[in-house]
Motif scaffolding. Structure first.
Motif: not given
Length: 660
Positions: A1-12, A47-54
């Motif tokens: 999920m692309w939503l994982g990118l902003p969520f992960g950045a906010a978490l960091v 690993f392009r087939r991984w999700s951003w959260m993974g």
């Protein structure tokens, strides 16, 4: 999920802001957060087939491991010390590096399975129906159990099939003749052969059975004598062989008759982890293993590699490595088409796991050049080499855990005697690092098992307990495999008829009970003799190690409490359940126990030879002394083991040191 990118950045960003408030170094924390985001992006590109959260989860774990190792190395080498200190601390650093690398290998499988977009399934040609021979190896099996297997095979919906029942060295003629009569009753599809005094165990028997097959048999299937297969198994899987590159097709091993007992439920899910997490990850890179039952293999590919290797006790996984090295393809079909029975005694389970771990070490000894040296891998890809290398090296996680247990015991003893080990120490917040690594590693394993198998938290934890209960026997198998390639199978004490269940459970886990009791006693003595925050942290790690081994008597007692239905009562005496194999000598535990005791004695001598440091002089004052500040250095941990286990790495020495 692309939503994982902003969520992960906010978490960091939140973590960096919070850490900046605590450490009062906001610039450093911002730089650290930016590094985490950059590492996530690089991981996602790789690993392009991984999700951003993974990608973020794996990148964060890698960064944390690297940071810890750099910190530990700086403590080890930044301060000038004597040679004994440098050697001992360097050895500890190597153990920590290995433990963290194994932990990351387990996390990679979890992320690669749970966060990766699915591959396109391998095409199946439903019209491709080659002649198939199903081989059923049997050794001293009760007719009540193997009879169900044969009845299910008789119901297979496949037009061009023979079933070859291979009785291997069953000593009682009455037993194997009854099996022969059952095959005759089932009709001409069933062929029975009895091999007397035949060498090579299962591999040797199957090689001879394959030699006797009709020339027109193209596909060979292997089914253990306790499995009940579904009628559509062959029609659903043989179509993969329409692709001439396919050498073998593996479906999951699965089990029946377990849902009514909590111990069996935990055992079931401990088995499922491999086929739900590890095998799908390996399938992404054509690196699966042939698992020995519920699999099909192309006869020409098997003959191309010279058949099964009778010198390796896990001849199935070893054969699949050789087939992949020839450029063939293995297909994993993640649907269970058959259900077998699990060992009903802890003694039998230990023998089974001993054999699996020993086979992994034998594969490493036999094929290390193929896996490690450039130019020796034939047609193996880099990813295939890595998967097969790590899949067999992961067994040594339990050896690491045993080493760390010995080190913790020695540290506790040294601390109680107010001596200092000649090894690196850590203080302050660094004491929490091993516990943090340990907790996150275990949580990932339980979470992944629950998510993929849809079991309850209680069942997932029970599966973890089973992994822990088998830690000692896996360590024994690895050590024996290193000492000698051709080693005897694990032999355990004989049980008397009518012997109390509690006594049987204890005898099946004697060494594990001893280790658990020693760890508990050492933790108590250390806390009583030298109470402090560092010794409490060290005691927590020691108690965890003791709890790992304490799961063995729990498993033994739980197995003795299984309700025996008529089928279970018959199966309990089966070789599949007892792990019975021809062998000799019962002192298989002597070598690792002696080695461990010698290592413990040697380290104790070194610790005693190092006198406690004198207190630093202070301004004269009557009856005033400087109190020593204890410090300890524990280190990283873990994740589960081709069967998963936890590894904690203590870097000890909470012994007194002068205040500075």
């Amino acid at each position: 999920m692309w939503l994982g990118l902003p969520f992960g950045a906010a978490l960091v960003a939140l973590m960096a802001w919070n850490a900046g408030l605590i450490s009062q170094t906001p610039d450093f924390e911002i730089a650290l957060g930016a590094t985490a985001v950059a590492a996530t992006a690089l991981m996602r590109l790789g690993f392009r087939r991984w999700s951003w959260m993974g990608a973020q989860l794996f990148a964060a774990a890698v960064l944390a491991s690297i940071a810890y190792l750099l910190y530990a190395a700086s403590i080890t080498y930044a301060v000038g010390r004597d040679p004994v200190y440098l050697v001992a601390s360097s050895f500890l650093l190597v153990l920590e590096l290995t433990a963290l690398a194994l932990s990351l290998s387990y996390l990679f499988e979890i992320v690669d399975t749970l966060s990766r977009t699915s591959d396109r399934p391998h095409p199946v040609d439903p019209g491709y129906l080659p002649k198939v021979a199903i081989q059923v190896p049997a050794y001293n099996e009760p007719l009540e159990v193997v009879g169900e297997t044969l009845e299910a095979l008789a119901e297979l919906e496949y037009p061009n099939l023979i079933v070859q029942v291979v009785d291997n060295n069953t000593p009682d003629p009455e037993n194997w003749k009854a099996l022969e009569a059952r095959c005759t009753k089932l009709g001409s599809r069933f062929q029975f052969m009895h091999l007397e005094n035949w060498p090579g165990f299962k591999a040797g028997a199957l090689n001879e059975a394959t030699r006797r097959l009709p020339a027109d048999v193209e596909i060979i299937g292997v089914v253990d004598s306790d499995y009940v297969v579904k009628p559509d198994w062959l029609r659903s899987t043989t179509g993969h062989f329409a692709d001439p590159k396919v050498a073998f097709v593996q479906t999951p091993q699965n089990y029946r008759d377990w849902a009514d007992d909590q111990y069996l439920r935990g055992l079931y899910y401990s088995y499922q982890y491999f086929f739900e997490i590890t095998m799908p990850s390996r399938a992404h890179r054509n690196a699966i293993i042939f698992a020995g039952t519920m699999g099909l293999i192309r006869r020409s590919a098997l003959e191309e590699i010279g058949g099964w290797n009778p010198n390796v006790v896990t001849e199935d996984a070893e054969a699949s490595l050789r087939m992949l090295a020839m450029g063939h393809v293995g297909v994993y079909v993640p649907r269970a088409y058959g259900h077998g029975l699990m060992p009903l005694s802890f003694d039998g389970l230990k023998k089974q796991r001993f054999r699996w771990a020993l086979g992994g070490v034998q594969i490493l000894r036999l094929h290390w050049r193929r896996l490690l040296q450039p130019g020796h891998g034939e047609r193996l890809t880099f990813a295939q080499r890595v998967h097969y290398l790590l899949g067999n090296v992961q067994w040594f996680g339990d050896v690491l855990m045993f080493c760390f247990t010995l080190l913790l015991l020695l540290t506790a003893l040294s601390t109680a005697m107010h001596h200092e080990l000649p090894i690196r120490r850590m203080t302050g917040l660094a004491l929490a690092l091993p516990i943090a690594f340990l907790a996150t590693g275990l949580l990932r394993a339980v979470w992944a098992m629950k998510l993929k198998t849809r079991c309850t938290w209680r069942d997932a934890i029970a599966g973890l307990q089973v992994w822990f209960a088998l830690s000692w026997v896996v360590a024994v198998a690895c050590l024996r495999g290193l000492v000698r390639f051709h080693t005897t199978f694990l032999r355990t004490p004989k049980f008397k008829d009518g012997e109390a269940s509690v006594i049987k459970a204890f005898r099946a886990a004697q060494m594990e009970t001893l280790l658990a009791a020693t760890g508990l006693a050492a933790a108590i003595v250390m806390l009583v003799r030298a109470p402090s925050l560092p010794t409490i942290a060290l005691a927590v790690l020691l108690l965890f190690q003791a709890a790992i081994y304490a799961n063995a008597p729990w498993a033994g007692a739980s197995a003795e409490g299984i309700h025996l239905t008529p089928l279970r009562r018959a199966y309990r005496g089966s070789a599949q359940s007892t792990g019975a194999r021809p062998g000799s000598r019962e002192n298989t535990l002597a070598i690792p126990v002696a080695a461990g005791l010698v290592a413990l004695a040697l380290m104790l001598v070194l610790s005693l030879a190092t006198p406690p440091p004198p207190p630093e002089p202070t301004t004269p004052a009557p009856a005033e002394q400087v109190q020593p500040t204890p410090s300890a250095s524990p280190s990283p941990s873990a994740s589960p083991s081709g069967s998963p286990s936890a590894k904690s790495s203590p870097s000890p020495s909470p012994s007194p040191s002068p205040t500075r």
